[in-house]
Design a protein around this motif. Sequence first.
Motif, PDB file in Angstrom:
ATOM      1  N   TRP A  15       0.498  -1.341   0.041  1.00  0.00           N
ATOM      2  CA  TRP A  15      -0.044   0.132   0.125  1.00  0.00           C
ATOM      3  C   TRP A  15       0.983   0.944  -0.036  1.00  0.00           C
ATOM      4  N   ARG A  83      -2.413   3.129   8.270  1.00  0.00           N
ATOM      5  CA  ARG A  83      -3.181   1.771   7.325  1.00  0.00           C
ATOM      6  C   ARG A  83      -3.833   0.110   8.244  1.00  0.00           C
ATOM      7  N   THR A 132      -9.132   2.410  -0.780  1.00  0.00           N
ATOM      8  CA  THR A 132      -7.973   2.023  -1.375  1.00  0.00           C
ATOM      9  C   THR A 132      -6.729   2.790  -0.837  1.00  0.00           C
ATOM     10  N   PRO A 133      -5.600   2.907  -1.492  1.00  0.00           N
ATOM     11  CA  PRO A 133      -4.712   3.508  -1.420  1.00  0.00           C
ATOM     12  C   PRO A 133      -4.767   4.898  -2.639  1.00  0.00           C
TER      13      PRO A 133
END
Length: 147
Positions: A15, A83, A132-133
């Motif tokens: 990520w 994250r 999401t990234p």
Amino acid sequence: MTWTIYLSGEIHTDWRDQIKQGAEENGLPVAFVSPVTDHPASDAAGDMLGKPENGFWRDHQSSKVNAIRTKSLIENCDIAVIRFGDQYKQWNAAFDAGYCAAMGRPYITLHNEDIVHPLKEVDAAAMAWAQTPEQVVEVLQYVTTKT
């Protein structure tokens, strides 16, 4: 201005690379920093001070050495991205989020919908929740380049 973005949390997927690549592709004025992401090295961070026989004290010693970097980078970043992955529970990431919240440092959480409930307090203090990234990159693009 170059914005410093601290990338905290899960270390078992790419990520971070996805966010860095997206930022580069979009020409964002950002620089990325992160904790040590080499798991064995992080676990052994305090071993140079003497390796305790008890696992608790080894972890305690290494966490303090790691905290030198983590604390400094969080205190000096403009935004943190935290994250939470699927494979492991990232208690360190929750701690980083709490530290950011206590300091008034803006942060974005990045995690799947299936852990919204356990992270409700962490998300409530976040400035954004991304799944999401790519969404993180979009937020960073907006924050750093829109006039």
